[in-house]
Design a protein around this motif. Sequence first.
Motif, mmCIF file in Angstrom:
data_model
loop_
_atom_site.group_PDB
_atom_site.id
_atom_site.type_symbol
_atom_site.label_atom_id
_atom_site.label_comp_id
_atom_site.label_asym_id
_atom_site.label_seq_id
_atom_site.Cartn_x
_atom_site.Cartn_y
_atom_site.Cartn_z
ATOM 1 N N ARG A 1 -87.119 -21.169 30.798
ATOM 2 C CA ARG A 1 -87.661 -22.249 31.601
ATOM 3 C C ARG A 1 -87.734 -23.520 30.765
ATOM 4 N NH1 ARG A 1 -91.599 -19.427 34.246
ATOM 5 N NH2 ARG A 1 -92.856 -19.516 32.387
ATOM 6 N N ARG A 2 -88.223 -23.341 29.541
ATOM 7 C CA ARG A 2 -88.380 -24.500 28.679
ATOM 8 C C ARG A 2 -87.037 -25.137 28.386
ATOM 9 N NH1 ARG A 2 -92.124 -21.664 25.595
ATOM 10 N NH2 ARG A 2 -90.596 -21.252 24.017
ATOM 11 N N GLU B 1 -85.682 -28.908 29.070
ATOM 12 C CA GLU B 1 -85.202 -29.817 28.044
ATOM 13 C C GLU B 1 -83.786 -30.260 28.341
ATOM 14 O OE1 GLU B 1 -88.007 -27.849 24.684
ATOM 15 O OE2 GLU B 1 -85.852 -27.509 24.595
ATOM 16 N N TRP C 1 -83.685 -32.773 30.907
ATOM 17 C CA TRP C 1 -84.105 -34.077 30.434
ATOM 18 C C TRP C 1 -82.996 -34.773 29.678
ATOM 19 C CZ3 TRP C 1 -86.923 -37.561 31.936
ATOM 20 C CH2 TRP C 1 -88.010 -37.237 32.751
ATOM 21 N N CYS D 1 -79.000 -41.589 33.123
ATOM 22 C CA CYS D 1 -79.614 -42.908 33.257
ATOM 23 C C CYS D 1 -78.781 -43.942 32.515
ATOM 24 C CB CYS D 1 -81.027 -42.912 32.686
ATOM 25 S SG CYS D 1 -82.185 -42.102 33.767
ATOM 26 N N LEU D 2 -78.324 -43.526 31.341
ATOM 27 C CA LEU D 2 -77.539 -44.427 30.522
ATOM 28 C C LEU D 2 -76.266 -44.805 31.250
ATOM 29 C CD1 LEU D 2 -77.679 -45.537 27.578
ATOM 30 C CD2 LEU D 2 -75.974 -43.797 27.040
ATOM 31 N N ARG E 1 -83.421 -55.323 42.870
ATOM 32 C CA ARG E 1 -83.710 -54.137 42.097
ATOM 33 C C ARG E 1 -83.357 -52.902 42.907
ATOM 34 N NH1 ARG E 1 -89.247 -54.486 39.944
ATOM 35 N NH2 ARG E 1 -89.864 -53.751 41.976
ATOM 36 N N VAL F 1 -79.661 -52.476 43.348
ATOM 37 C CA VAL F 1 -79.031 -52.089 42.099
ATOM 38 C C VAL F 1 -79.161 -50.602 41.854
ATOM 39 C CG1 VAL F 1 -79.331 -52.208 39.633
ATOM 40 C CG2 VAL F 1 -79.201 -54.287 40.957
ATOM 41 N N ILE F 2 -80.300 -50.102 42.076
ATOM 42 C CA ILE F 2 -80.513 -48.694 41.777
ATOM 43 C C ILE F 2 -79.741 -47.823 42.759
ATOM 44 C CG2 ILE F 2 -82.239 -46.896 41.571
ATOM 45 C CD1 ILE F 2 -82.359 -49.033 39.482
ATOM 46 N N LYS G 1 -83.747 -39.001 41.956
ATOM 47 C CA LYS G 1 -84.944 -39.541 41.315
ATOM 48 C C LYS G 1 -84.784 -41.020 41.004
ATOM 49 C CE LYS G 1 -87.133 -35.583 39.351
ATOM 50 N NZ LYS G 1 -87.320 -34.803 38.168
ATOM 51 N N LEU G 2 -83.521 -41.412 40.837
ATOM 52 C CA LEU G 2 -83.295 -42.789 40.498
ATOM 53 C C LEU G 2 -83.212 -43.671 41.722
ATOM 54 C CD1 LEU G 2 -80.596 -41.795 37.972
ATOM 55 C CD2 LEU G 2 -82.863 -42.638 37.400
ATOM 56 N N LEU G 3 -83.090 -43.026 42.862
ATOM 57 C CA LEU G 3 -82.997 -43.809 44.086
ATOM 58 C C LEU G 3 -84.386 -44.198 44.537
ATOM 59 C CD1 LEU G 3 -80.529 -41.594 46.084
ATOM 60 C CD2 LEU G 3 -80.033 -43.643 44.802
ATOM 61 N N HIS H 1 -97.980 -23.892 41.727
ATOM 62 C CA HIS H 1 -96.583 -24.160 41.370
ATOM 63 C C HIS H 1 -95.660 -24.113 42.562
ATOM 64 C CE1 HIS H 1 -97.514 -24.273 37.126
ATOM 65 N NE2 HIS H 1 -98.428 -23.384 37.447
ATOM 66 N N GLN I 1 -98.402 -27.677 47.836
ATOM 67 C CA GLN I 1 -98.999 -28.929 47.386
ATOM 68 C C GLN I 1 -98.733 -30.027 48.413
ATOM 69 O OE1 GLN I 1 -101.023 -28.823 44.859
ATOM 70 N NE2 GLN I 1 -100.472 -26.711 44.399
ATOM 71 N N MET J 1 -89.066 -49.179 36.807
ATOM 72 C CA MET J 1 -87.648 -49.461 36.824
ATOM 73 C C MET J 1 -87.410 -50.897 36.412
ATOM 74 S SD MET J 1 -86.382 -47.566 40.198
ATOM 75 C CE MET J 1 -86.869 -45.883 40.496
ATOM 76 N N GLU J 2 -86.299 -51.106 35.728
ATOM 77 C CA GLU J 2 -85.996 -52.422 35.203
ATOM 78 C C GLU J 2 -85.191 -53.234 36.191
ATOM 79 O OE1 GLU J 2 -88.249 -51.665 32.316
ATOM 80 O OE2 GLU J 2 -87.097 -53.507 32.169
ATOM 81 N N PRO J 3 -85.457 -54.524 36.249
ATOM 82 C CA PRO J 3 -84.583 -55.377 37.050
ATOM 83 C C PRO J 3 -83.212 -55.476 36.391
ATOM 84 C CG PRO J 3 -86.240 -56.689 35.919
ATOM 85 C CD PRO J 3 -86.532 -55.262 35.612
ATOM 86 N N LEU J 4 -82.348 -56.188 37.062
ATOM 87 C CA LEU J 4 -80.981 -56.319 36.564
ATOM 88 C C LEU J 4 -80.977 -56.826 35.128
ATOM 89 C CD1 LEU J 4 -78.298 -55.857 37.870
ATOM 90 C CD2 LEU J 4 -78.160 -58.313 38.270
ATOM 91 N N PRO K 1 -79.653 -50.704 28.603
ATOM 92 C CA PRO K 1 -80.339 -50.095 29.749
ATOM 93 C C PRO K 1 -81.284 -49.014 29.258
ATOM 94 C CG PRO K 1 -78.042 -49.390 29.637
ATOM 95 C CD PRO K 1 -78.242 -50.402 28.543
ATOM 96 N N PRO L 1 -83.622 -45.790 30.173
ATOM 97 C CA PRO L 1 -83.973 -44.824 31.214
ATOM 98 C C PRO L 1 -85.451 -45.006 31.572
ATOM 99 C CG PRO L 1 -83.521 -43.711 29.128
ATOM 100 C CD PRO L 1 -83.331 -45.179 28.902
ATOM 101 N N SER L 2 -85.700 -45.034 32.845
ATOM 102 C CA SER L 2 -87.081 -45.234 33.269
ATOM 103 C C SER L 2 -87.778 -43.889 33.392
ATOM 104 C CB SER L 2 -87.096 -45.936 34.615
ATOM 105 O OG SER L 2 -86.289 -45.203 35.506
ATOM 106 N N ALA M 1 -88.937 -41.034 34.992
ATOM 107 C CA ALA M 1 -88.570 -40.597 36.332
ATOM 108 C C ALA M 1 -89.641 -39.726 36.962
ATOM 109 C CB ALA M 1 -87.257 -39.837 36.276
ATOM 110 N N ASP N 1 -97.174 -18.240 35.089
ATOM 111 C CA ASP N 1 -96.772 -19.648 35.196
ATOM 112 C C ASP N 1 -97.773 -20.575 34.516
ATOM 113 O OD1 ASP N 1 -94.372 -19.573 36.482
ATOM 114 O OD2 ASP N 1 -95.313 -19.279 38.435
#
Lengths: 851, 194
Positions: A106-107, A111, A114, A121-122, A185, A188-189, A228-230, A831, A836, B1-4, B11, B13-14, B16, B78
């Motif tokens: 799981r760990r 990782e 991530w 993200c990059l 913003r 862009v995302i 998640k980025l949207l 969990h 939740q 999140m960062e603007p343009l 860049p 990563p924000s 998340a 868990d």
Amino acid sequence: MNYDEKDSETKGKISAELEARIVAWISGEAPAGEVAELERLTAENPGVAAFKKQIEATRKLVEEAVSPDPVPLRLSSERRTELLRALGRQEGPAADAVASLAALRRRQRIEHQWFLAAAACLVLGLFVSAMFIPSFQRVHSASAQKRAPYVMGMEVRQEKLQKAERLAREEKNESATYSGEGRDREVVIQMPALAADEVAEANPPQADQAAPEEPVARGYGSPRMEAKLLPAPTAFSPQLTLSAVAGNKKEFDESIQRRAAGYVERFGTAAAPESAGHGGVVAGSLATGEEASLSPAPMNAPESRSEAPIVLSPFSVDATEDKGSYRANSTLAGTRVRTDLKSVSSGINVVSAQFLKDAGAKNAQDLLSDTPKTEGAGPNVMLFGTGSPGEVPPSAVAAALAPAGASTQEETSASREPVSTFSLHVSDVSFRLAQEALARGELPDPAGIRPEEFYNAFSYGDPEPSMEEKISCRTEQSADPVMQQRNLVRIAMRVPATGRGAAEPLRLTVLLDTSGSMEREDRAAAVQSAMKVLVSLLGPADRVTLIGFARRPRLLADRLPGDQAGRLLEILAHTPAEGGTNLEEAIKLGREVALRQYLAQAQNRVVLLTDGAANLGDADPAHLATLAEAMRQQGIAFDACGVGTDGIDDSVLEALTRKGSGRYYVVDTPESANAGFARQLAGAFHPAAENVKVQVRFNPARVGAYRLIGFEHHRLSKEDFRNDKVAAAALAGGEAAVALYDVEVLPQGDGELGEVYVRFRDTAGGAMVERSWTLAYDAHAPAFDRASPSMQLAGTAALLAEKLQGGPRAGAIHLAQLAPVVNALRGRYAHEARVQELAAMYEQMRRIRPE
Amino acid sequence: MEPLMFEGEQPRPSPASISEVPRPEGAQPRPRSIVALFQSEESALLHFALGIVGQRAVAEELVQEGFLRLQKVWGQVDNPRGWIYRSIRNLALNHLRDRPRETPLDEERASAEESLPRDLLGRSEAVGTVRMLLAEMPEEDRNLITLKYHENLKYQEISRRTGLSVGNVGFRLHHLLKGLLDGLQRAGIEGSQG
């Protein structure tokens, strides 16, 4: 609130709102002006004083609990050494590999994710920069110059970029209220995520050349993480910018028009606000035929964000004979809050003349007795005699009729009718739509609340049967927390997980909505993800046909072998979205195609993917449902996947899939087309049990009355149980389905509660299987707050659904009383995201309409 | 999140998810190992067990037993922290149920250092129960509690750190505190004991 105030006199309790203020007070957050008043209340009301004391004490305990102990204790040193040695053994690599392998995995997974997320993200960040070069060239030509190599590398995406840019501009025009920065913003995302996705999938070679990071993006390409980025998809929709005021007709009209302008297909909107703004006018507007100009598409999302609920004044229609226009002899009064016109059906049930014809009934009474063939719910039916059914707004005809004259929300006397029969259908759509509405701070449309889809949204860990057993049944009970002298009875059925069903080949016909509204980026992305999942489930023995439909249906791919289904994604990418939605034509063509590729020993299914309401052709849900039902008779099941939760025509999709014995699910964001969705889809494609019907035979000597909670549209007459021609729902391998009853148990009575029967077709052998179990009498059913977690979870979900539904029981359900159970569930299922979410919905309900 | 971003900027990563947000001390995630869990909770669990059974030696035995049991199921649990608190409590209650009149053999030692005053024991049990309930909460909620009642931040500041609205912070803390009160009362502990 009423409840609490009354209580404060009798029991010395205080309202939730006052509680909240006291908590703020003792936490040092009360506004200065309020302290004096709270002090006064405390002095006057012993209940308040007691509560304050308790909360203060709790606060002190919490403060102590989160701080280190002032006097730390340790085990005696020899015991400590011994224990550490024992525990430490586990820390060795060998032990790790065995004992805590799961934890380790799981760990590592986390990782890993991530790392991938960071890498993605990059990459996306680079895309962001590159993508907006075109728009910045004008302003910052110098900076663009420096980026030139990048732009060249991405030429293949130019078309996409332009589209993205155009959309961005449209977005700007559309949403004047967005601040420029904020809009940028969001845009862009949003788009890089999509572009990255498409590039990765559709043009892998170019993508590889484009950027060295590309492989990372592809390897990572999980839609869940992208999402998640949207921004939330709703943040994108133009209607968010409209603070329409329902009461103010002029503004409302304008807002509707602005929205409508966003659609390629434009309809007369003048009449729409009229009926939407004042739901009570439905009857009048229908009768005068104004509805012909109603535009379903722009109407499909809640237009107004206004705070004030629209409360309809109760009215009723009573006539002992048919006077021509109304074909019902009574109707229920309606008090609905902010439902849009799309699905008027809870209090006011409307049936068109066409539906009467379809159902083979001559009048309302006929319809009422014609149980399995009609859509069910509520004994009170108002019928409209509109000339042409095509003029009736589809939504208004969300028809509902009850089986055998019995109300589905009222108790049935066990001595009068001891047998309860229904199709065991599993879905969670109603739960998700309600969740979505609550998250927006709105109460969901009561007509769309189906309690069985609330309590079937969870997995209860019910035991899985062996292959020989075919099906397992587990029952449990507790006292009903709301009704006196009643027990909640949970009946859980589960079929074994099976690999055998997968051997059955698929004949799939996909109906893909390509109407203008599907162009929305989030929806396009969601469809892309959903299709990707679908394609991944196909094998060489399967055949898939793709029909795109807008104004007209078009055959986009014909009988592709499953292993070449990846081409569907390319086709999808090159199919422009435009035009209105003619669902009727699409279903007709779908049926034709499905029949052409029909194979008796295969799973023959039609899958509909759509984001909105049908606005062309005959969009009457009852009529469309008859098409699905006819297909079902010919051995073709009908599934529907709603794209986005804010616009789908729930009543149409629900009716289609119910009549078509198929599955109904929603994909609102690309992320929701995840493993769970794949499982649902795979389950739908390869059911383990078909035509699953349950019959509970109550013992009148022990049971006074009973009530099945939910399944309003799935009830069958008792003769249908063994009539295998009457279609019912299917269960996937390993799937569990739950039914909840409210039962009046007679303590002085005699014998058990009754018996549970189940009958279904085992897809492995094709034979009908029937099983039965005793529903035991439990003299010591626990109180609800001491019941098992699964019982509490199912009960809470059902209660919240019934509260939202606003039926006869809703008034008796006091949310405040559920607090301890909801808190316990949060802890017990710490969990399970779904639980939740339920707890969050509970809180949102309390916030939106405090008692 | 960062603007343009413009040229030259990297860049970033924000964050998340909420787990990215710096966690206040006290609101730990899943412990890395059972030993780490033992080291961080040893004192608290001893206090808790001692609060229920009232005897130091028994309390130590229970804590030891609890961890040995946890070790066997470590991979399947868990939420080990919640699990160990709950187990210790159950073990302690079982102990009281099975040996209600058992008195330590060594009376002298018992009276000298172990028999703490009754209300202090009650206090330890109550604090332990709160810790148990906290351990069973979702991390996000525990986080809120810690920010408010350990770091004593204002709603405003908590809102800034967590991204929740001020109203929501108040609302959730109200429910969390209420939930803890309910939990305490269900565990047979009078919150009003002070």
